[in-house]
Design an enzyme around this catalytic site. Structure first.
Site, PDB file in Angstrom:
ATOM      1  N   ALA A 115     -60.132-106.259 -16.583  1.00 32.01           N
ATOM      2  CA  ALA A 115     -60.007-105.393 -15.417  1.00 32.01           C
ATOM      3  C   ALA A 115     -58.565-105.109 -15.038  1.00 32.01           C
ATOM      4  O   ALA A 115     -58.293-104.523 -13.997  1.00 32.01           O
ATOM      5  CB  ALA A 115     -60.749-106.019 -14.236  1.00 32.01           C
ATOM      6  N   GLY A 116     -57.622-105.531 -15.870  1.00 28.66           N
ATOM      7  CA  GLY A 116     -56.220-105.246 -15.588  1.00 28.66           C
ATOM      8  C   GLY A 116     -55.529-106.318 -14.775  1.00 28.66           C
ATOM      9  O   GLY A 116     -54.374-106.160 -14.380  1.00 28.66           O
ATOM     10  N   LEU A 117     -56.234-107.438 -14.518  1.00 29.66           N
ATOM     11  CA  LEU A 117     -55.602-108.522 -13.761  1.00 29.66           C
ATOM     12  C   LEU A 117     -55.130-109.646 -14.684  1.00 29.66           C
ATOM     13  O   LEU A 117     -54.843-110.755 -14.232  1.00 29.66           O
ATOM     14  CB  LEU A 117     -56.567-109.075 -12.693  1.00 29.66           C
ATOM     15  N   SER A 119     -56.633-111.410 -17.237  1.00 30.48           N
ATOM     16  CA  SER A 119     -57.477-112.589 -17.516  1.00 30.48           C
ATOM     17  C   SER A 119     -57.144-113.164 -18.885  1.00 30.48           C
ATOM     18  O   SER A 119     -57.144-114.375 -19.081  1.00 30.48           O
ATOM     19  CB  SER A 119     -58.967-112.226 -17.440  1.00 30.48           C
ATOM     20  N   ALA A 121     -54.276-113.189 -20.566  1.00 28.63           N
ATOM     21  CA  ALA A 121     -53.033-113.969 -20.549  1.00 28.63           C
ATOM     22  C   ALA A 121     -53.254-115.307 -19.841  1.00 28.63           C
ATOM     23  O   ALA A 121     -52.787-116.355 -20.300  1.00 28.63           O
ATOM     24  CB  ALA A 121     -51.932-113.180 -19.846  1.00 28.63           C
ATOM     25  N   ASP A 164     -47.468-109.904 -19.345  1.00 26.79           N
ATOM     26  CA  ASP A 164     -48.596-110.649 -18.770  1.00 26.79           C
ATOM     27  C   ASP A 164     -48.453-112.151 -18.979  1.00 26.79           C
ATOM     28  O   ASP A 164     -48.684-112.946 -18.069  1.00 26.79           O
ATOM     29  CB  ASP A 164     -49.912-110.231 -19.449  1.00 26.79           C
TER      30      ASP A 164
HETATM   31  N1  LIG Z   1     -63.214-116.508 -18.374  1.00 30.00           N
HETATM   32  C1  LIG Z   1     -63.007-116.202 -19.660  1.00 30.00           C
HETATM   33  N2  LIG Z   1     -63.596-116.910 -20.649  1.00 30.00           N
HETATM   34  C2  LIG Z   1     -63.359-116.614 -21.941  1.00 30.00           C
HETATM   35  N3  LIG Z   1     -62.575-115.591 -22.371  1.00 30.00           N
HETATM   36  C3  LIG Z   1     -61.966-114.856 -21.434  1.00 30.00           C
HETATM   37  C4  LIG Z   1     -62.152-115.113 -20.045  1.00 30.00           C
HETATM   38  N4  LIG Z   1     -61.422-114.227 -19.334  1.00 30.00           N
HETATM   39  C5  LIG Z   1     -60.828-113.423 -20.270  1.00 30.00           C
HETATM   40  N5  LIG Z   1     -61.141-113.794 -21.507  1.00 30.00           N
HETATM   41  C6  LIG Z   1     -60.722-113.117 -22.756  1.00 30.00           C
HETATM   42  O1  LIG Z   1     -59.875-112.024 -22.406  1.00 30.00           O
HETATM   43  C7  LIG Z   1     -60.478-110.761 -22.750  1.00 30.00           C
HETATM   44  C8  LIG Z   1     -60.122-109.702 -21.701  1.00 30.00           C
HETATM   45  O2  LIG Z   1     -58.753-109.434 -21.822  1.00 30.00           O
HETATM   46  P1  LIG Z   1     -58.112-107.979 -21.700  1.00 30.00           P
HETATM   47  O3  LIG Z   1     -58.974-106.989 -22.404  1.00 30.00           O
HETATM   48  O4  LIG Z   1     -56.689-108.077 -22.099  1.00 30.00           O
HETATM   49  O5  LIG Z   1     -58.220-107.676 -20.155  1.00 30.00           O
HETATM   50  P2  LIG Z   1     -57.441-108.335 -18.929  1.00 30.00           P
HETATM   51  O6  LIG Z   1     -56.378-109.190 -19.495  1.00 30.00           O
HETATM   52  O7  LIG Z   1     -56.911-107.169 -18.173  1.00 30.00           O
HETATM   53  O8  LIG Z   1     -58.444-109.076 -18.119  1.00 30.00           O
HETATM   54  C9  LIG Z   1     -61.978-111.078 -22.862  1.00 30.00           C
HETATM   55  O9  LIG Z   1     -62.642-110.185 -23.740  1.00 30.00           O
HETATM   56  C10 LIG Z   1     -61.939-112.492 -23.431  1.00 30.00           C
HETATM   57  O10 LIG Z   1     -61.682-112.469 -24.814  1.00 30.00           O
HETATM   58  C1  LIG Z   2     -51.085-102.225 -21.142  1.00 25.52           C
HETATM   59  C2  LIG Z   2     -50.266-103.495 -21.092  1.00 25.52           C
HETATM   60  O1  LIG Z   2     -48.920-103.153 -20.727  1.00 25.52           O
HETATM   61  C3  LIG Z   2     -50.786-104.451 -20.016  1.00 25.52           C
HETATM   62  C4  LIG Z   2     -52.223-104.908 -20.217  1.00 25.52           C
HETATM   63  O2  LIG Z   2     -52.656-105.691 -19.120  1.00 25.52           O
HETATM   64  P1  LIG Z   2     -54.176-106.179 -19.012  1.00 25.52           P
HETATM   65  O3  LIG Z   2     -54.495-106.925 -20.269  1.00 25.52           O
HETATM   66  O4  LIG Z   2     -55.014-104.947 -18.876  1.00 25.52           O
HETATM   67  O5  LIG Z   2     -54.228-107.064 -17.813  1.00 25.52           O
HETATM   68  C5  LIG Z   2     -50.248-104.142 -22.461  1.00 25.52           C
HETATM   69  C6  LIG Z   2     -49.208-105.233 -22.632  1.00 25.52           C
HETATM   70  O6  LIG Z   2     -48.184-105.225 -21.929  1.00 25.52           O
HETATM   71  O7  LIG Z   2     -49.391-106.074 -23.522  1.00 25.52           O
HETATM   72 MG   LIG Z   3     -55.056-108.731 -21.096  1.00 20.63          MG
END
Ligand SMILES: Nc1ncnc2c1ncn2[C@@H]1O[C@H](COP(=O)(O)OP(=O)(O)O)[C@@H](O)[C@H]1O
Ligand SMILES: C[C@@](O)(CCOP(=O)(O)O)CC(=O)O
Ligand SMILES: [Mg+2]
Length: 339
Positions: A115-117, A119, A121, A164
């Site tokens: 969701a861009g927060l 998760s 990282a 991140d």
């Molecule tokens: N609570 C969790 N348990 C296991 N894997 C997770 C969890 N939260 C995030 N992840 C991993 O991170 C991925 C989402 O990361 P990403 O697409 O970069 O979005 P963001 O970093 O914005 O939340 C998930 O598909 C999963 O692989």
């Molecule tokens: C789009 C980007 O700049 C940030 C991605 O952030 P998130 O995984 O959507 O929380 C990619 C990156 O910096 O690795």
């Molecule tokens: Mg991410």
């Protein structure tokens, strides 16, 4: 058992452009992923991750080869879901020089996925810290950030910035430009987050921006303009007194830059109708500024508002499933072992 947590983040400015060497300013927020690790006597890895949309699952590996998932889902979906935890395990094994180490891993998180927060990282940072400590080979926050970046880089097919992972490892507001990562003295900003309940695929969205940038000079200029916005934002932050609350002149200045940044991200094709409508709801409610945060495609927006108006307006906005105030997390990775 070792337990570590790490915070998620919002981008004040600069996502996507940061992948191409422009600066970015993410801020860690008090929403955390917690990873518990118990070393095993064999070389298997068992993962329990109940927040994954696959309905919670358990996966077991032998050495580095995944064997039998306990859920009936498509292999590609499974690797997308487990990629970040896998990569964290590889980094921890390498850091501890223990290629055959086995673990029981539990992941719990307050950060919505994709969701861009940030998760991913947060999970990777907390996972590397907990697993290296479980092996009796702790590493410092900078090294965790470095290894967590390598993990994200791998999973995102070589398209990731350090933003991140550095922000999640060290906490607070940070500035990342290429390999240069520093912490910023920033006032406590009144951050409000709106969440549309959806998710975006970071790897695909980053690849889309790269294609646009490589095809059109004006898209490359758009990326460079995002860098200009970030530099302008940094000047505003640097001029502010970090110990005083942010004044409305600073918030108006930052908000204007956030609005502009959202427009440019939208031009690069990474916004979504739900994100735009939350951004407009926040602006209509009197927020100083609002933009999507992270990769986009769906997920969250961040707005600046000291009053309750934006949070209230978002909670009544169609397409917004959650609205909350996000406190700056001054602490990054945190050791939370139960005694
Ligand atoms: N609570 C969790 N348990 C296991 N894997 C997770 C969890 N939260 C995030 N992840 C991993 O991170 C991925 C989402 O990361 P990403 O697409 O970069 O979005 P963001 O970093 O914005 O939340 C998930 O598909 C999963 O692989
Ligand atoms: C789009 C980007 O700049 C940030 C991605 O952030 P998130 O995984 O959507 O929380 C990619 C990156 O910096 O690795
Ligand atoms: Mg991410």
């Amino acid at each position: 058992m070792t337990v570590s947590s790490a915070p998620g983040k919002v981008y004040l400015f600069g996502e996507h452009a940061v992948v191409y060497g422009e600066p970015a300013v993410p801020c860690a927020i008090e929403r955390r992923a917690r990873v518990s690790v118990e070393p095993r006597s064999d070389d298997h890895v068992r993962v329990v991750a109940e927040d994954l949309s696959l309905d919670g699952f358990t996966v077991e590996y032998e050495g580095s080869t995944r064997t039998q998932p306990d859920v009936d889902v498509d292999e590609s979906l499974l690797s997308a879901a487990t990629g970040y935890v896998d990569a964290a395990v590889r980094q921890a094994r390498e850091a501890a020089d223990a290629p055959e180490a086995g673990f029981d891993i539990t992941v719990e998180s307050d950060i919505p996925l994709g969701a861009g927060l940030g998760s991913s990282a947060a999970v990777v940072v907390a996972g590397i810290d907990a697993a290296t400590r479980a092996l009796g080979e702790p590493i410092d926050d900078r090294e965790i950030a470095r290894r967590a970046y390598r993990a994200e880089y791998e999973v995102q097919d070589g398209q990731a910035s350090r933003a991140d992972t550095f922000c999640s490892a060290v906490g607070g507001a940070v500035r990342v430009e290429g390999d240069d990562c520093t912490t910023l003295e920033a006032p406590n900003l009144p951050l409000v987050v709106g969440f549309d309940g959806g998710a975006g695929d970071t790897g695909k969205l980053v690849a889309g921006v790269r294609d646009l940038k490589d095809t059109h000079g004006f898209a490359a200029d758009t990326v460079a303009s995002i860098g200009d916005i970030v530099r302008e934002g940094e000047r505003l932050l640097a001029a502010a007194d970090p110990d005083a609350g942010p004044d409305s002149e600073l918030l108006d200045g930052l908000g204007e830059l956030m609005d502009f940044n959202h427009g440019l991200l939208s031009a690069l094709g990474v916004s979504a109708r739900s994100l735009d409508s939350m951004v407009w709801a926040a602006r209509d409610a009197g927020a100083h500024g609002a933009k999507l945060t992270g990769a986009g495609g769906g997920g969250c927006i961040v707005a600046l508002d000291s009053s309750p108006e934006t949070e209230t307006a978002l909670s009544f906005t169609q397409g917004c499933v959650d609205a909350f105030r996000a406190e700056l997390a001054t602490e990054g990775v945190r050791r939370e072992d139960r005694r």
